[in-house]
Write a protein that holds these residues in place. Structure first.
Motif, PDB file in Angstrom:
ATOM      1  N   LEU A   1      14.825  13.970  -5.620  1.00  0.00           N
ATOM      2  CA  LEU A   1      13.929  14.339  -4.521  1.00  0.00           C
ATOM      3  C   LEU A   1      12.948  13.180  -4.338  1.00  0.00           C
ATOM      4  N   MET A   2      13.160  12.387  -3.287  1.00  0.00           N
ATOM      5  CA  MET A   2      12.282  11.240  -3.025  1.00  0.00           C
ATOM      6  C   MET A   2      11.284  11.647  -1.953  1.00  0.00           C
ATOM      7  N   SER A   3      10.069  11.114  -2.031  1.00  0.00           N
ATOM      8  CA  SER A   3       9.129  11.456  -0.969  1.00  0.00           C
ATOM      9  C   SER A   3       8.091  10.367  -0.783  1.00  0.00           C
ATOM     10  N   VAL A   4       7.621  10.256   0.454  1.00  0.00           N
ATOM     11  CA  VAL A   4       6.510   9.356   0.785  1.00  0.00           C
ATOM     12  C   VAL A   4       5.482  10.181   1.557  1.00  0.00           C
ATOM     13  N   PRO A   5       4.194   9.814   1.459  1.00  0.00           N
ATOM     14  CA  PRO A   5       3.194  10.569   2.210  1.00  0.00           C
ATOM     15  C   PRO A   5       3.324  10.317   3.716  1.00  0.00           C
TER      16      PRO A   5
ATOM     17  N   LYS B   1       2.504  17.211   4.771  1.00  0.00           N
ATOM     18  CA  LYS B   1       1.938  16.061   4.076  1.00  0.00           C
ATOM     19  C   LYS B   1       2.942  14.975   3.742  1.00  0.00           C
ATOM     20  N   ARG B   2       4.184  15.370   3.482  1.00  0.00           N
ATOM     21  CA  ARG B   2       5.131  14.381   2.978  1.00  0.00           C
ATOM     22  C   ARG B   2       6.469  14.448   3.694  1.00  0.00           C
ATOM     23  N   LEU B   3       7.185  13.308   3.624  1.00  0.00           N
ATOM     24  CA  LEU B   3       8.544  13.240   4.132  1.00  0.00           C
ATOM     25  C   LEU B   3       9.476  13.107   2.928  1.00  0.00           C
ATOM     26  N   TYR B   4      10.527  13.932   2.911  1.00  0.00           N
ATOM     27  CA  TYR B   4      11.398  13.993   1.734  1.00  0.00           C
ATOM     28  C   TYR B   4      12.819  13.560   2.070  1.00  0.00           C
TER      29      TYR B   4
ATOM     30  N   SER C   1       0.811  -1.205   0.000  1.00  0.00           N
ATOM     31  CA  SER C   1       0.000   0.000   0.000  1.00  0.00           C
ATOM     32  C   SER C   1       0.856   1.271   0.000  1.00  0.00           C
ATOM     33  N   GLN C   2       2.170   1.109   0.106  1.00  0.00           N
ATOM     34  CA  GLN C   2       3.079   2.264   0.160  1.00  0.00           C
ATOM     35  C   GLN C   2       3.325   2.818  -1.236  1.00  0.00           C
ATOM     36  N   THR C   3       3.363   4.131  -1.361  1.00  0.00           N
ATOM     37  CA  THR C   3       3.808   4.706  -2.624  1.00  0.00           C
ATOM     38  C   THR C   3       5.035   5.565  -2.368  1.00  0.00           C
ATOM     39  N   LEU C   4       5.918   5.557  -3.359  1.00  0.00           N
ATOM     40  CA  LEU C   4       7.161   6.326  -3.261  1.00  0.00           C
ATOM     41  C   LEU C   4       7.282   7.137  -4.534  1.00  0.00           C
ATOM     42  N   ARG C   5       7.554   8.437  -4.377  1.00  0.00           N
ATOM     43  CA  ARG C   5       7.738   9.273  -5.560  1.00  0.00           C
ATOM     44  C   ARG C   5       9.186   9.705  -5.646  1.00  0.00           C
ATOM     45  N   VAL C   6       9.762   9.597  -6.825  1.00  0.00           N
ATOM     46  CA  VAL C   6      11.139  10.037  -7.038  1.00  0.00           C
ATOM     47  C   VAL C   6      11.125  11.065  -8.158  1.00  0.00           C
ATOM     48  N   ASP C   7      11.473  12.315  -7.828  1.00  0.00           N
ATOM     49  CA  ASP C   7      11.574  13.365  -8.842  1.00  0.00           C
ATOM     50  C   ASP C   7      13.048  13.580  -9.161  1.00  0.00           C
ATOM     51  N   LEU C   8      13.397  13.448 -10.447  1.00  0.00           N
ATOM     52  CA  LEU C   8      14.786  13.678 -10.841  1.00  0.00           C
ATOM     53  C   LEU C   8      14.846  14.892 -11.760  1.00  0.00           C
TER      54      LEU C   8
END
Lengths: 236, 281
Positions: free
Chosen positions: A194-198, A139-142, A88-95
């Motif tokens: 820049l990685m982030s999880v909610p 909202k998020r941890l980076y 159920s975890q989502t991870l976003r990676v912005d490069l």
């Protein structure tokens, strides 16, 4: 003294040829239109990150191009966002490729949604991995850092510059640079990640979930950096 | 015809070659939009050209095979690399040194290295530009500038606050002193202006150290004052003009002018003639 004589007679044609060659180069330099200022920095800024980086235990869901946040350049693609899922975890990676500077705090403020919260960036160093920064918003941890093409990751301009000396001052880089195969001697490319999880809605009541989110980011960061260093866009 | 016989003189081809290399160099520097490096380069070429002009009467073309070969190799490398219109700052700073070195070897051989050592020293110092720039960039100049600007605000009675590289003054105006505003560029420019001054005028060692220190101080403080003005102007229309527009150039004019005044009053001014004793005899 015949050799000195013949040298004297050879010098004039040599000088004349060199002069004509340099005059031709001058004409070319003047006649070739200048590159616009913002394109000049590096072709790396427009690098298209088409690859699909695999992270162990994570499934890549989708990738989307990132647009420039400045209103008058809103159609300019400045990087790519990757979304991963694990249960159920989502991870976003912005490069976002950056060039010539490694000041992540400034990138966060001017080129990401973090903006003013960048003042809360907390630096961390792990030997063998490098410098990175962690910060939390409502909202998020980076987790964020510059992925260097060689060497450990960096967070500040000073660390980035230090890496240039320790990684780029190598005899093997001199010849390609002299021959013009590489346009600059120091490889000043920074792939800003820049990685982030909610975060849960009440972080102070769910400290164990915040801890878990942090552990998730840190465990994904190591393979992410390794993958991108191994697949760094080629140097021009 | 006179001009035909002049074409047979190596001197005139040499002059043309020097002018062409200088022009190529300045054109390439102009192409990378680096106004600071352009101004410094133009100044250095002017200085080297002045010294060469003073020697124009005794330019003798005399060299041996090794010198000719070395010179041709160096000049060919410089010209071939320039043909690709490079934007590497490191190369652009080495170009005058390799170009002039090649010319000296080609026309005067190893003897020329001694004869033209002042001209070569000037372009050799210019070649250090990227190195000094890197050294300055590895210093925490942003924090120092923020501290100095904060102190300047305190002197004017403004209640400013500093957190790291962020400066805030009443009215919610905040600026971040980031790398490009850190004073590294203005200090760099002042170091090279003062280095050129030291190459052109002979001073005592103590005076040399003082000159360099004054130049660094001027570069740093003009920039700190600039940061203060930027903080006051932030969120106004004139900000861009003073920050990145032509207004920003006025600050380097001010620091160079102040350095000129310093050099004039400290070293160059002719001391007044002492009053003649016994005029009435």
């Amino acid at each position: 003294m015949t050799s000195a004589k013949s040298l004297d007679s050879a010098r004039l044609p040599i000088l004349a040829v060199l002069f004509l060659a340099s005059a031709a180069i001058l004409v070319k330099a003047i006649a070739t239109p200048k590159l616009p200022k913002d394109r000049l920095a590096s072709p790396f800024l427009a690098a298209e990150l088409h690859q699909s980086p695999a992270l162990p235990d994570w499934q890549l869901i989708r990738t989307t191009p990132l647009k420039n946040l400045e209103p008058d350049k809103a159609d300019q693609v400045v990087g790519r966002s990757y979304e991963y899922r694990q249960g159920s975890q989502t991870l976003r990676v912005d490069l976002r490729p950056q060039y010539g500077d490694g000041g992540v705090a400034r990138f966060l403020r001017i080129a990401s949604e973090v903006k003013e919260n960048s003042a809360n960036l907390k630096p961390i160093y792990k030997p063998g991995v490098g410098h990175y920064g962690v910060l939390a918003t409502d909202k998020r941890l980076y987790l964020t850092a510059c992925i260097n093409s060689r060497g450990e990751s960096t967070l500040t301009s000073q660390q980035f510059q230090k890496n240039r000396y320790s990684q780029d001052l190598q005899p093997g880089r001199i010849l390609p640079w002299v021959l013009g195969q590489k346009s600059s001697f120091f490889d000043e490319r920074c792939l800003w990640a820049l990685m982030s999880v909610p975060l849960p809605s009440n972080p102070e009541r769910n400290l164990d979930r915040v801890q878990a989110a942090y552990a998730t980011l840190e465990s994904a960061w190591v393979p992410l950096q390794q993958w991108w260093q191994a697949n760094f866009p080629t140097e021009e | 015809m006179e001009w035909m016989s002049r074409l047979r003189e190596p001197k005139f081809w040499l002059l043309g070659l020097i002018a062409a290399i200088a022009a190529i160099h300045l054109t390439l520097v102009d192409r990378i939009y680096n106004e600071d490096l352009f101004a410094t380069s133009a100044l250095f070429w002017l200085a080297a050209g002045t010294l060469l002009w003073e020697k124009r009467k005794d330019v003798e073309v005399e060299s041996h095979l090794p010198g000719v070969i070395g010179g041709v190799i160096l000049l060919s490398l410089v010209l071939l690399r320039s043909l690709t219109l490079p934007d590497s700052k490191l190369f652009l700073c080495l170009l005058p040194l390799f170009g002039l070195l090649g010319l000296v070897l080609l026309t005067a051989g190893s003897k020329g290295l001694r004869k033209y050592r002042h001209e070569l020293a000037i372009v050799a110092v210019l070649a250090l530009y990227p190195l000094v720039e890197r050294l300055l960039r590895s210093l925490p100049l942003s924090t120092w500038t923020a501290k100095a600007a904060n102190t300047l605000f305190w002197y004017t009675g403004t209640n400013s606050q500093r957190a790291g590289v962020f400066l805030t003054i009443p009215g919610g105006r905040t600026v971040e002193v980031y790398e490009a505003c850190s004073g590294a560029q203005s200090i760099l420019q002042m170091i090279f202006v003062s280095a050129l001054f030291l190459l052109m005028f002979s001073l005592k060692p103590v005076q040399r150290v003082i000159t360099i220190l004054v130049a660094i101080f001027l570069g740093f403080f003009t920039n700190a004052i600039r940061v203060c003005i930027m903080t006051v102007l932030v969120n106004t229309d004139s900000f861009e003009f003073w920050h990145t527009g032509h207004g920003s150039l006025i600050f380097s004019v001010i620091s160079v002018a102040l350095f000129g005044l310093f050099a004039w009053f400290a070293f160059l001014r002719e001391p007044k003639q002492p009053p003649m004793v016994g005029d009435n005899q």
